[in-house]
Every structure is written in C-alpha cells, then in structure tokens.
Design an enzyme around this catalytic site. Sequence first.
Site, short mmCIF file in Angstrom:
data_model
loop_
_atom_site.label_atom_id
_atom_site.label_comp_id
_atom_site.label_asym_id
_atom_site.label_seq_id
_atom_site.Cartn_x
_atom_site.Cartn_y
_atom_site.Cartn_z
N GLN A 62 0.82 -1.22 0.00
CA GLN A 62 0.00 0.00 0.00
C GLN A 62 0.85 1.26 0.00
O GLN A 62 0.45 2.29 -0.54
CB GLN A 62 -0.97 0.00 1.18
CG GLN A 62 -1.97 -1.14 1.09
CD GLN A 62 -2.62 -1.26 -0.29
OE1 GLN A 62 -3.47 -0.47 -0.65
NE2 GLN A 62 -2.20 -2.25 -1.08
N HIS A 114 1.68 3.12 -3.56
CA HIS A 114 0.70 3.66 -4.51
C HIS A 114 1.12 4.95 -5.19
O HIS A 114 0.68 5.24 -6.30
CB HIS A 114 -0.68 3.80 -3.86
CG HIS A 114 -1.52 2.57 -4.07
ND1 HIS A 114 -2.17 2.32 -5.24
CD2 HIS A 114 -1.75 1.50 -3.28
CE1 HIS A 114 -2.79 1.15 -5.17
NE2 HIS A 114 -2.56 0.64 -3.98
N GLU A 166 -8.42 1.69 6.06
CA GLU A 166 -9.09 1.23 4.83
C GLU A 166 -9.01 -0.31 4.76
O GLU A 166 -10.01 -0.98 4.56
CB GLU A 166 -8.39 1.85 3.62
CG GLU A 166 -9.02 1.40 2.32
CD GLU A 166 -8.21 1.79 1.10
OE1 GLU A 166 -7.06 2.24 1.23
OE2 GLU A 166 -8.75 1.61 -0.01
N HIS A 167 -7.77 -0.83 4.91
CA HIS A 167 -7.59 -2.29 4.89
C HIS A 167 -7.02 -2.74 6.23
O HIS A 167 -6.05 -2.15 6.71
CB HIS A 167 -6.57 -2.70 3.82
CG HIS A 167 -6.90 -2.20 2.46
ND1 HIS A 167 -6.26 -1.13 1.88
CD2 HIS A 167 -7.81 -2.62 1.56
CE1 HIS A 167 -6.76 -0.92 0.68
NE2 HIS A 167 -7.70 -1.79 0.46
N ASP A 195 -7.47 -6.15 -3.74
CA ASP A 195 -7.30 -5.07 -4.73
C ASP A 195 -7.73 -5.52 -6.12
O ASP A 195 -8.28 -4.75 -6.90
CB ASP A 195 -5.83 -4.65 -4.82
CG ASP A 195 -5.43 -3.69 -3.71
OD1 ASP A 195 -6.32 -3.29 -2.94
OD2 ASP A 195 -4.23 -3.36 -3.62
N HIS A 231 -53.06 22.77 4.14
CA HIS A 231 -52.80 21.34 4.29
C HIS A 231 -54.08 20.67 4.82
O HIS A 231 -54.52 19.64 4.30
CB HIS A 231 -51.69 21.07 5.31
CG HIS A 231 -50.30 21.38 4.87
ND1 HIS A 231 -49.89 22.63 4.53
CD2 HIS A 231 -49.21 20.58 4.72
CE1 HIS A 231 -48.62 22.60 4.21
NE2 HIS A 231 -48.17 21.35 4.31
N1 LIG Z 1 -9.28 4.34 -1.25
C1 LIG Z 1 -9.38 3.59 -2.32
O1 LIG Z 1 -10.36 2.86 -2.46
C2 LIG Z 1 -8.33 3.64 -3.37
C3 LIG Z 1 -7.36 4.59 -3.31
N2 LIG Z 1 -6.43 4.73 -4.30
C4 LIG Z 1 -5.51 5.82 -4.13
O2 LIG Z 1 -5.75 6.75 -5.17
C5 LIG Z 1 -4.61 7.56 -5.31
C6 LIG Z 1 -4.34 7.78 -6.78
O3 LIG Z 1 -3.47 8.85 -6.87
P1 LIG Z 1 -2.74 9.26 -8.21
O4 LIG Z 1 -2.02 8.11 -8.77
O5 LIG Z 1 -1.98 10.49 -7.88
O6 LIG Z 1 -3.92 9.54 -9.26
P2 LIG Z 1 -5.13 10.57 -9.27
O7 LIG Z 1 -5.82 10.37 -10.58
O8 LIG Z 1 -5.96 10.48 -8.06
O9 LIG Z 1 -4.48 12.00 -9.26
C7 LIG Z 1 -3.77 12.50 -10.34
C8 LIG Z 1 -4.29 13.86 -10.66
O10 LIG Z 1 -4.15 14.75 -9.54
C9 LIG Z 1 -4.02 16.06 -10.00
N3 LIG Z 1 -2.84 16.70 -9.41
C10 LIG Z 1 -1.67 16.13 -9.08
N4 LIG Z 1 -0.81 17.07 -8.60
C11 LIG Z 1 -1.48 18.25 -8.64
C12 LIG Z 1 -1.13 19.58 -8.28
N5 LIG Z 1 0.04 19.89 -7.76
N6 LIG Z 1 -2.08 20.53 -8.45
C13 LIG Z 1 -3.31 20.24 -8.94
N7 LIG Z 1 -3.67 18.99 -9.30
C14 LIG Z 1 -2.78 18.01 -9.15
C15 LIG Z 1 -3.84 16.00 -11.49
O11 LIG Z 1 -5.01 16.36 -12.13
C16 LIG Z 1 -3.49 14.54 -11.75
O12 LIG Z 1 -3.92 14.09 -13.00
C17 LIG Z 1 -3.45 6.83 -4.60
O13 LIG Z 1 -3.15 7.53 -3.42
C18 LIG Z 1 -4.05 5.49 -4.28
O14 LIG Z 1 -3.51 4.98 -3.09
C19 LIG Z 1 -6.42 3.92 -5.39
C20 LIG Z 1 -7.37 2.94 -5.53
C21 LIG Z 1 -8.38 2.69 -4.51
N1 LIG Z 2 -5.04 -0.71 -2.80
C1 LIG Z 2 -5.90 0.18 -3.50
C2 LIG Z 2 -6.54 -0.43 -4.72
C3 LIG Z 2 -5.60 -0.86 -5.78
C4 LIG Z 2 -5.77 -0.85 -7.12
N2 LIG Z 2 -4.67 -1.32 -7.67
C5 LIG Z 2 -3.82 -1.64 -6.76
N3 LIG Z 2 -4.38 -1.36 -5.59
C6 LIG Z 2 -6.97 0.63 -2.52
O1 LIG Z 2 -6.77 1.57 -1.82
O2 LIG Z 2 -8.00 0.03 -2.39
ZN LIG Z 3 -3.28 -1.39 -3.77
#
Ligand SMILES: NC(=O)C1=CN([C@@H]2O[C@H](COP(=O)(O)OP(=O)(O)OC[C@H]3O[C@@H](n4cnc5c(N)ncnc54)[C@H](O)[C@@H]3O)[C@@H](O)[C@H]2O)C=CC1
Ligand SMILES: N[C@@H](Cc1c[nH]c[nH+]1)C(=O)O
Ligand SMILES: [Zn+2]
Length: 425
Positions: free
Chosen positions: A255, A258, A324-325, A358, A417
């Site tokens: 985790q 990410h 979360e997990h 995941d 009413h």
């Molecule tokens: N809680 C859940 O169920 C899940 C959580 N996640 C989490 O989602 C997150 C994904 O993050 P990312 O890969 O970054 O993708 P993301 O798509 O969430 O963020 C990327 C976008 O953030 C914006 N951004 C980045 N820096 C910026 C700045 N300085 N100013 C303004 N906008 C900005 C941009 O538009 C960029 O395209 C990870 O932290 C991952 O752990 C992923 C899957 C499941």
């Molecule tokens: N671990 C991510 C999900 C994930 C997608 N791909 C890999 N991991 C979550 O926060 O749930």
């Molecule tokens: Zn993951």
Amino acid sequence: MKIIKVKQNSQEVDRICARGVAPTEEIHQKVKKILEDVRTGGMAKAVEYAQKFDGLQGKKLSVSESQIAKLADKVSPTLAKALRQAIKNAVAFHQHELNDLKGFSFQGKNGEVLGQRIRPMRRVGLYVPGGAAVYPSTVIMNAVPALVAGVDEIVVTTPAKDGIHPSVAFVLRELGISEVYHIGGAQAIALLAYGAKGVEPVDKIVGPGNVFAAIAKKEVFGVVDIDMIAGPSEILVLADSSADPDFVAADLLSQAEHGSGFEAALCITDNMDTAKMISECVDEQVERSLKKELLEKVLENFGRILVVKDWFDGVAIANRIAPEHLEIMTREAEELSQSIVNAGAVFIGPWSSEPVGDYFAGPDHVLPTNGTARFSSPLGVYDFVKRMSVIQYSQKAILKNGKAIAEMANTEGFFHHAQAVLKRL
Ligand SMILES: NC(=O)C1=CN([C@@H]2O[C@H](COP(=O)(O)OP(=O)(O)OC[C@H]3O[C@@H](n4cnc5c(N)ncnc54)[C@H](O)[C@@H]3O)[C@@H](O)[C@H]2O)C=CC1
Ligand SMILES: N[C@@H](Cc1c[nH]c[nH+]1)C(=O)O
Ligand SMILES: [Zn+2]
C-alpha cells in the site's frame, strides 16, 4: 521502519488518527480555484487544466470508442483472461448485494398500501485515478456495482499521462462503457459535477483518488452526491509472533507504493521481537526496491509498528484508526476479527494478502480512508440506487384518519394542508 510502544491514548496514536483530516490550506485553495474555474470557464478551462496536469495532448477530452477498441486489442491473452475473471468475481459478489435491495410494500388495516421502491440512478461519473499508476482494476471496482444496480449512463474520467492504457481500455470495452474523458484531479470532478459543452452533468460521482480528487469530491457534494472519501491507500496489519514477518512487510509495502506520497502502512503487534523482525524485513525489502525513495517518504510519514501490551489495547487502537484495509495475522485470527468494528475491508489469516482484494476476490476495492470507515462502507450496488417511499391511501383510510391529519396541520398553522385532506372526507 520505526517501532513505538503505545497505549490507547498515546500521542502517536492520536497523530495517526488525525491523518488526512486537514489537508493543507494551500491544497484546499487550489482545488477550490480549479472547481470554480471549470464551473465558470467550461470546456475550455477543463481542457487547459487537463493539458497542464493530466498529460492531455490536443484539445479533445473525449476518448472515442474506436480509440478504446484499438487500445484494448493490445492487451495480452493472459492479462485479458485475468481481467475477465476479476470482472466475473466482482459481478458475483455484487449480485449478492441485490438481496438487500428489494424494497417492500405492505397493506395497512384500512386498505392503504405503504412501501419503498428502489430505483437506480440515471447517470453517474466514475473517477479512475491515473496520476502515479494505471488502474484497470479500479474501472472494474467502480463500474461493476453501477452496472449491477442498473445505472443507465456511466461516464468515466481518468488522467493518463501517456494516453489511456490498453488494460484500462480493455476493461472499458468489456463492460460496454463508451463515454470516457481524458481528464483527472479536481478538474475532472468539476466536469462531472457541473458539466460543460457536450458533457452532461452526472447525478453522483464515485471512485478513489489522491488528495486533489478527494477534496474536490467533498467540495461538490450537494451539487451531486458522492460515495465517500476514498483517498490515498492505507493498510494496518495486526500481527502476533505467529505471523511471517516477511509477509507482513510485503503487505505493508504493497500500500505504501501507490505513489501519491500520502499513503499509510501501519502494523500493531503485541510482541517486541516480532516488531523488530517485521521492521528488519521492511528495511530489507525497501533497500532492494526500485521505489526506495518513494517508500521511504511514505514510511517516514505514516509507516509505524506500534507495540501494545495486549490485544485488548491492540483492537481498541485499530478501531480508532479505522483503516481502509485491516489484515489479521494472529493466532485465532477469525475470532479476533469479530472485535473489529471500523475498517473498510478485513483480511483474515496469512493467505489473505491485501492485493487479493485489490484485484481479484470480488469485494470492492473502493474503500473509505482517513478513518472514515467509522461511518462509510465499501462501494456497492447500494451506492447507485435511491429509495423512494410509496403511499397509496384508500378512501376508507382517509375517512378514518382525515380529521387527525387536519388537526396536526392546523396545529402547525397550515390551513391549506388541512383543507386538502378535509375536502376528501
Ligand atoms: N481508497 C481507495 O479505495 C483507493 C485509493 N487509491 C488511491 O488513489 C490515489 C491515486 O493517486 P494518483 O495516482 O496520484 O492519481 P489521481 O488520478 O488520483 O491524481 C492525479 C491527478 O491529480 C491532479 N494533481 C496532481 N498534482 C497536482 C497539483 N500539484 N495541483 C493540482 N492537481 C494536481 C492531477 O489532475 C493529476 O492528474 C493513490 O493515493 C491510491 O492509493 C487507489 C485505488 C483505490
Ligand atoms: N489498494 C488500492 C486499490 C488498488 C488498485 N490497484 C492496486 N491497488 C486501494 O486503496 O484500495
Ligand atoms: Zn493497492
């Protein structure tokens, strides 16, 4: 990895519980500005931001069906098989949720029929993250419950620095999703919530993302519905001396990797020797990793091994952290899991490694973070439906109850009413 002896109310536990609660004012202001710019500036602003932050080349946000098909064809047969199986598993799991979503109706003493109907939402927006990684699995986890619920229109937004990834395109095609926009972060959330030329606003936005996406969703709540705060990934492992320290370390790093830098990798143990072994394994695995720098940053921030005196304290702290997990690698793991009340998903026993959830097991991986598992649930079919009350009064029922209703209305000062009901008597 740092080891700290803690009690239920230790400062370190307080610090972990406060994770992500207050993102910096700077980030907040930035998100607000992007939302407002896209709301007022429409498509031109959305494109400008997508070019600036999301790797959009050119001026078109929408990804055509033929582009999706072309990219999808590039997926290898083995990956295609895995993705198809993951979809099947998710469908099988989410179909069980329909059992609790049947609605009801019953007849009262005077022939009146009362009930509740369940209706799918018409148009929803799925946020699929794509800043630091590609997430075909998140297309599955967002879309399958929406499809099972019977949502009419599904819109996907995703940033993609190097263009839409073939695996993402493959899942989109498999699931029959054709309205796709190459945009991410707060600007994607604004586009979904407010709409723009050629893009109709949605009724609800779901899906995980980094702090920018998560805060933006919070800000547009009320204009549209949102699912939850599904921010940077978190894991908390409960491990006793029976746990394999190498497994624990690997799961913690799964985790931490990410990539947004705000993830959390935590462990609670009742045994100092176990803590030391896990810490050593983490250090070894980090040392060998190609992502060493990133992992070190995350672990510095929210990577801790907490040593408790017993599992009474351990479970209380886990429920406060509400991760979360939550993985349980202890003796009597199933029994211990019964005391867990706050977690997005619980993984029981040594073979239930977090990535199983995941990608593959079936339960949704879109899960509440930042302690919001105290009141939020995993993404499910229930997120894509609404309940509607049904009242079908009979003449006998209105004759019996009309005067009582009128009296209540008059008490509230609502003459009209009362009249509406009295006219029928
Ligand atoms: N809680 C859940 O169920 C899940 C959580 N996640 C989490 O989602 C997150 C994904 O993050 P990312 O890969 O970054 O993708 P993301 O798509 O969430 O963020 C990327 C976008 O953030 C914006 N951004 C980045 N820096 C910026 C700045 N300085 N100013 C303004 N906008 C900005 C941009 O538009 C960029 O395209 C990870 O932290 C991952 O752990 C992923 C899957 C499941
Ligand atoms: N671990 C991510 C999900 C994930 C997608 N791909 C890999 N991991 C979550 O926060 O749930
Ligand atoms: Zn993951």
